[in-house]
Design a protein around this motif. Sequence first.
Motif, PDB file in Angstrom:
ATOM      1  N   THR A  27      10.785  28.016 -27.964  1.00 25.42           N
ATOM      2  CA  THR A  27      10.342  26.920 -27.099  1.00 25.42           C
ATOM      3  C   THR A  27      11.177  25.658 -27.292  1.00 25.42           C
ATOM      4  OG1 THR A  27       8.606  26.388 -28.705  1.00 25.42           O
ATOM      5  CG2 THR A  27       7.980  27.744 -26.821  1.00 25.42           C
ATOM      6  N   TRP A  32      15.256  29.449 -23.063  1.00 23.46           N
ATOM      7  CA  TRP A  32      13.889  29.958 -22.942  1.00 23.46           C
ATOM      8  C   TRP A  32      13.222  29.391 -21.696  1.00 23.46           C
ATOM      9  CZ3 TRP A  32      10.048  33.119 -23.518  1.00 23.46           C
ATOM     10  CH2 TRP A  32       8.759  32.680 -23.235  1.00 23.46           C
ATOM     11  N   TRP A  33      13.306  28.086 -21.510  1.00 25.97           N
ATOM     12  CA  TRP A  33      12.612  27.440 -20.398  1.00 25.97           C
ATOM     13  C   TRP A  33      13.202  27.851 -19.051  1.00 25.97           C
ATOM     14  CZ3 TRP A  33       7.956  26.071 -21.161  1.00 25.97           C
ATOM     15  CH2 TRP A  33       7.552  25.673 -22.441  1.00 25.97           C
ATOM     16  N   TYR A  36      11.901  31.330 -18.506  1.00 26.23           N
ATOM     17  CA  TYR A  36      10.480  31.278 -18.174  1.00 26.23           C
ATOM     18  C   TYR A  36      10.268  30.815 -16.736  1.00 26.23           C
ATOM     19  CZ  TYR A  36       5.572  30.189 -18.054  1.00 26.23           C
ATOM     20  OH  TYR A  36       4.263  30.140 -17.682  1.00 26.23           O
ATOM     21  N   VAL A  40       8.056  32.865 -14.182  1.00 29.59           N
ATOM     22  CA  VAL A  40       6.827  32.293 -13.628  1.00 29.59           C
ATOM     23  C   VAL A  40       6.881  32.288 -12.101  1.00 29.59           C
ATOM     24  CG1 VAL A  40       7.316  29.796 -13.534  1.00 29.59           C
ATOM     25  CG2 VAL A  40       5.052  30.589 -14.113  1.00 29.59           C
ATOM     26  N   PHE A  89       2.276  33.062 -20.006  1.00 28.17           N
ATOM     27  CA  PHE A  89       3.187  32.363 -20.912  1.00 28.17           C
ATOM     28  C   PHE A  89       3.022  32.890 -22.335  1.00 28.17           C
ATOM     29  CE2 PHE A  89       4.057  29.019 -23.970  1.00 28.17           C
ATOM     30  CZ  PHE A  89       5.323  28.588 -23.589  1.00 28.17           C
ATOM     31  N   LEU A  92       4.441  36.475 -22.687  1.00 28.12           N
ATOM     32  CA  LEU A  92       5.900  36.498 -22.640  1.00 28.12           C
ATOM     33  C   LEU A  92       6.517  35.898 -23.896  1.00 28.12           C
ATOM     34  CD1 LEU A  92       8.300  37.266 -20.844  1.00 28.12           C
ATOM     35  CD2 LEU A  92       8.247  34.944 -19.957  1.00 28.12           C
ATOM     36  N   LEU A  93       5.992  34.768 -24.342  1.00 32.31           N
ATOM     37  CA  LEU A  93       6.540  34.134 -25.542  1.00 32.31           C
ATOM     38  C   LEU A  93       6.330  35.014 -26.773  1.00 32.31           C
ATOM     39  CD1 LEU A  93       7.951  31.810 -26.942  1.00 32.31           C
ATOM     40  CD2 LEU A  93       5.734  30.641 -27.092  1.00 32.31           C
TER      41      LEU A  93
END
Length: 112
Positions: A27, A32-33, A36, A40, A89, A92-93
């Motif tokens: 994170t 990562w973001w 994601y 999403v 979230f 997935l994380l």
Amino acid sequence: MTYTALTLVALVVVVVLDRWVLRTRLTSSSTWWLSYAIVVGFQLLTNGWLTGRGIVRYDGDVIVGSERITAFGEGRLVFAPVEDLGFGFALLLATCAVWVRLGPRARDAKES
């Protein structure tokens, strides 16, 4: 326990797992973001289609908002309850953090 409470617990557990238990700190990474954000987008499409058509239904007593299906508002985003985003979230994380910890680079570092 409600879906909302389970989602909040899952979010706390997975952030602790990422940051302090596995020390992957995914994170903290822009990669990562970005990843994601891509996931999403597809999650919203899929959840929206399933919940908007009534294929998947949620009890209004266990989610934020009501069981009334709306595109936006009443605790829903693209028809799906907001809890789905948090739970997705967390799933997935957790998967990615374990993958990184057990992946090839982690094994190579142990062998050196």
